[in-house]
Design an enzyme around this catalytic site. Sequence first.
Site, PDB file in Angstrom:
ATOM      1  CB  ILE A 674       1.965   5.492   3.590  1.00  0.00           C
ATOM      2  CG1 ILE A 674       3.113   5.385   4.604  1.00  0.00           C
ATOM      3  CG2 ILE A 674       1.826   6.895   3.042  1.00  0.00           C
ATOM      4  CD1 ILE A 674       4.476   5.703   4.022  1.00  0.00           C
ATOM      5  N   GLY A 677       0.164  -1.911  10.394  1.00  0.00           N
ATOM      6  CA  GLY A 677       0.617  -3.271  10.669  1.00  0.00           C
ATOM      7  C   GLY A 677       0.489  -3.598  12.126  1.00  0.00           C
ATOM      8  N   GLY A 678       0.994  -4.787  12.479  1.00  0.00           N
ATOM      9  CA  GLY A 678       0.926  -5.216  13.868  1.00  0.00           C
ATOM     10  C   GLY A 678       1.722  -4.317  14.796  1.00  0.00           C
ATOM     11  N   GLY A 680       2.136  -0.901  14.380  1.00  0.00           N
ATOM     12  CA  GLY A 680       1.596   0.442  14.476  1.00  0.00           C
ATOM     13  C   GLY A 680       1.401   1.057  13.108  1.00  0.00           C
ATOM     14  CB  VAL A 682       3.987   3.326   8.350  1.00  0.00           C
ATOM     15  CG1 VAL A 682       5.191   3.990   7.689  1.00  0.00           C
ATOM     16  CG2 VAL A 682       4.419   2.079   9.110  1.00  0.00           C
ATOM     17  CE  LYS A 696       7.571   0.055  11.872  1.00  0.00           C
ATOM     18  NZ  LYS A 696       8.263  -1.241  12.106  1.00  0.00           N
ATOM     19  CG  ASP A 807       8.458 -11.112   9.888  1.00  0.00           C
ATOM     20  OD1 ASP A 807       8.044 -12.120   9.277  1.00  0.00           O
ATOM     21  OD2 ASP A 807       7.739 -10.157  10.186  1.00  0.00           O
TER      22      ASP A 807
END
Length: 978
Positions: A674, A677-678, A680, A682, A696, A807
């Site tokens: 689903i 990202g940087g 890994g 998900v 994740k 972040d």
Amino acid sequence: MSSEPISGNHRIILFLLPFLCLIVHSYSQSDQLQILLKFKSTLQNSKSEVFNTWHGENLICNFTGIVCNSDNLVKEINLSEQQLAGTLPFDSICSLKSLEKISLGSNNLYGTVSSHISNCTNLQYLDLGINSFSGELPDLSSLIQLKFLNLNLSGFSGSFPWKSIENHTNLTFLSLGDNPFDRTPFPLEILNFRQLYSLYLTNCSIEGRIPEEIGNLNLLESLEISDNYLVGEIPVGITKLTKLRMLELYNNQLSGIIPVGIRNLVNLAEFDVSTNNLEGDLSELRNLTRMESLQLFENNFSGTIPEEFGEFKFLTQFSIYDNKFTGELPAKIGSWADFEYIDVSQNFLTGPIPPDMCKMGKMQKLLMLENNFTGGLPETYASCLSLLRLRVSNNSLSGRVPDGIWSLPNLGMIDLAINQFEGQVAPTIGQAKSLSQLFLANNRFSGEVPAEISNVSSLVEIELISNQFSGEIPSGIGNLKKLSKLHLQDNIFSGAIPESLGSCVSLNEIILAGNSFSGQIPATLGSLPTLNSLNLSGNKLSGLIPASLSKLKLSLIDVSNNMLMGPVPQGLLIVAYNGSFAGNPGLCADGNKDLRQCSPVPKKSDQLKVAVYCFIAGALLLVLSLSCFVFLKFRQHDHKDPIYRSHSWDVKKFHVLNISEDEILKSLKQENIIGKGGSGNVYKVVLGGGEQLAVKHMWKFVPESGGRSSAAILPKGKSRWPEYEAEVAALSSLRHMNVVKLYCSISSEDSNLLVYEYMPNGNLWDQLHTYQKIEMDWNVRYEIALGAARGLEYLHHACDRPVIHRDVKSSNILLDEEMKPKIADFGLAKIVQTGKAMNSTHVIAGTHGYIAPEYGYTYNVTEKSDIYSFGVVLMELVTGKKPVEPEFGENRDIVYWVHNEMRTKDDVTALVDPSITKDAKEEAVKMLSIAGHCTMKIPALRPSMRMVVKMLEEIEPNSLTDIVIDKMGENVISQCKS
């Protein structure tokens, strides 16, 4: 002289009088004690030890911070800077009828100030500045004796009650700045305060013109009304304020010239009119010989710098950048006092650099870029040990750089680019222990780069573009672990690219184009975790392109015009542009139209042989497949495959949930992804009991950037990826409805799984900016803003050790089935160690568009950086725009756009997302104002997250209140029925 005899009754009264006074005094002491103890109880969460003396066995006049008058009645409460937290009980404090002074500034007091403050009728001194109050100030008209009023950076909002203080003619000190007040015309009530010696109204939303009558406040020594919405010319009336020592009007929209007569302000020491639209010359300032700080930058001033400035014997700060000044600088400028810095960049100045600005050994910044200065760098600066930044780029300077410049111990930046400097970089550069940025591009430097540069472990950027450097790159360059940019293009470098370059683990950009490098491309470059851009074009490199480069997450690769040969690794073809591999006749790639094929097309005579070989290979493959199938079937019940061996997984649970790692592992399929990202992939996992989870999946050998690596797997529990450990450390102990719940972590020798609660509505970014977005009314947006703020408030203020997310962005705010927000993705989080300073780093953490400006010059990691990023999220919610859009202009972002539009536009509601209904736009503008405070350039001016929550609660939509009331009514009805 006659006298009447004293009667018996009178004698009794005289006899009892001392006892009556004692009883009254005792009663008063008891009352005061109870009031002070109540005051103490509201601040019981304080970490301060100031209340150690506040107990019944001690006289109240001996309490720390308490001053009594001659009748032992409380006269003063002095508790500023005592780390106090809590609310103030003005209903009881103001029962102290002799109270003349309340000094509670620089604490963490919060809540509203009640109308009971009006009972403090004897108050002469009130300091509540630098706190976290909320709401509007009550009527202050009864505090008629006030002389000192300080509410600076206290958190108050709404309309300031100017009318209620118009008769406070005793005021000598008034400070209301840095509060999110509603915009208001210049308050004419101020003109009644003829006793004022200090007036601070910076950053409190004042608009319009400064009245001429301000010149009647002739006792003023300090006048600060900067960072507002003031327009028009500086009034001539200001020239009557001959006692002024400080005049600050920066960051407004003032126009015209410096008024004639300002030469009369002979006591002026600090003058700041920067960031306005002022013009004209500086002739009116030539006789202000007491000047210490002169800030005129970002205006339209022109003409020459008065020669008299060279005789200013107290001048320590001089900043006039981004104007239109011409001519030479006075030769003696900065040579008299403890001169700290000069910034004359972006003008049209000529002539030599004044030689004696570091004469007293205190100068920190020499900033003269983008002018037409000539001559060389004066030898005098080679001994300026205090120098932090040296920037003289884009001038016409020439000659050799004095050797001592290269080794200055505190110098963080050397920027000599775009001049005609020549000679070599001295080996003494190895002693420059603070140097982080070395910019020498577009000069005539020559010779080898000294090997000693490898000792400068603080280096982050090296730019030597377009010079005549020769020789090899020093082999010890791998020692530079913080180096992120290495730009050496267009020189005469030769020899091999050193293998040790692969040890510069922070490298983001390598540009070595246009040199004479030879040999092979080092395979070690493939292990650089953050490398984004690699340009080796125009050299004499040979051999194969290392397959390890395919592991990098490159946005640019260029190895054109070399002597490379062999197949191009498939992974590089994806990121390459048309000319990335041109000029290398020996290179090949199957299926690429710009390169020759590696495998020749078989001739017809060979087709039979190929067919036979294929048949044999296919038969062997079939036999092998059947064997494997039988083998796996035979051993399936034993689950011997490593990924399924339950004893190889280490499960750490943080919440109660019946979780089977086998059930999770079997769900990690391509169709269940689903998000990517940087960190890994998900996956969505649905357990047998119907529970939905988000998992994740990270490989332990993935570096910090999220790139792939061939590094060896470490022993169990020794993850090489700090993001995984940071996320587990940050989330495992957190318990808040607006922070995503981490159920457990599952670790093996080569893999890490983080198991979260599933959020069916994805993240805020998708709902605002992608094809998945949905229509969100203002109530939903407000609830998302408030919920996310409460989550961050919890991280900053409620945890045993504050957590700094680092972040914060809309894609890290997840939404549940009811669109309630939860803060997520703590891979960059920092947990503040008790008693230690917050961490700093030379690797900028965060996402473009959300990163606070202080990262660019301090790299400090503080909660104020989170608050800046959250302000950007608020802007997204209100405007519907992304943090970076082409319409904002080149190198501009949403923060610049919103601040600029709010400052210049009359109708601020035009900034609001058109999908938000008209009746909610005013509320949206209030949120935009809060976002503006969160994104102030100076971190200290940003509110705390606790204050942000309070401000958001103050603007709760009326419809939400109605909904709450309706629900309360429904509950009452249902209870009655039952």
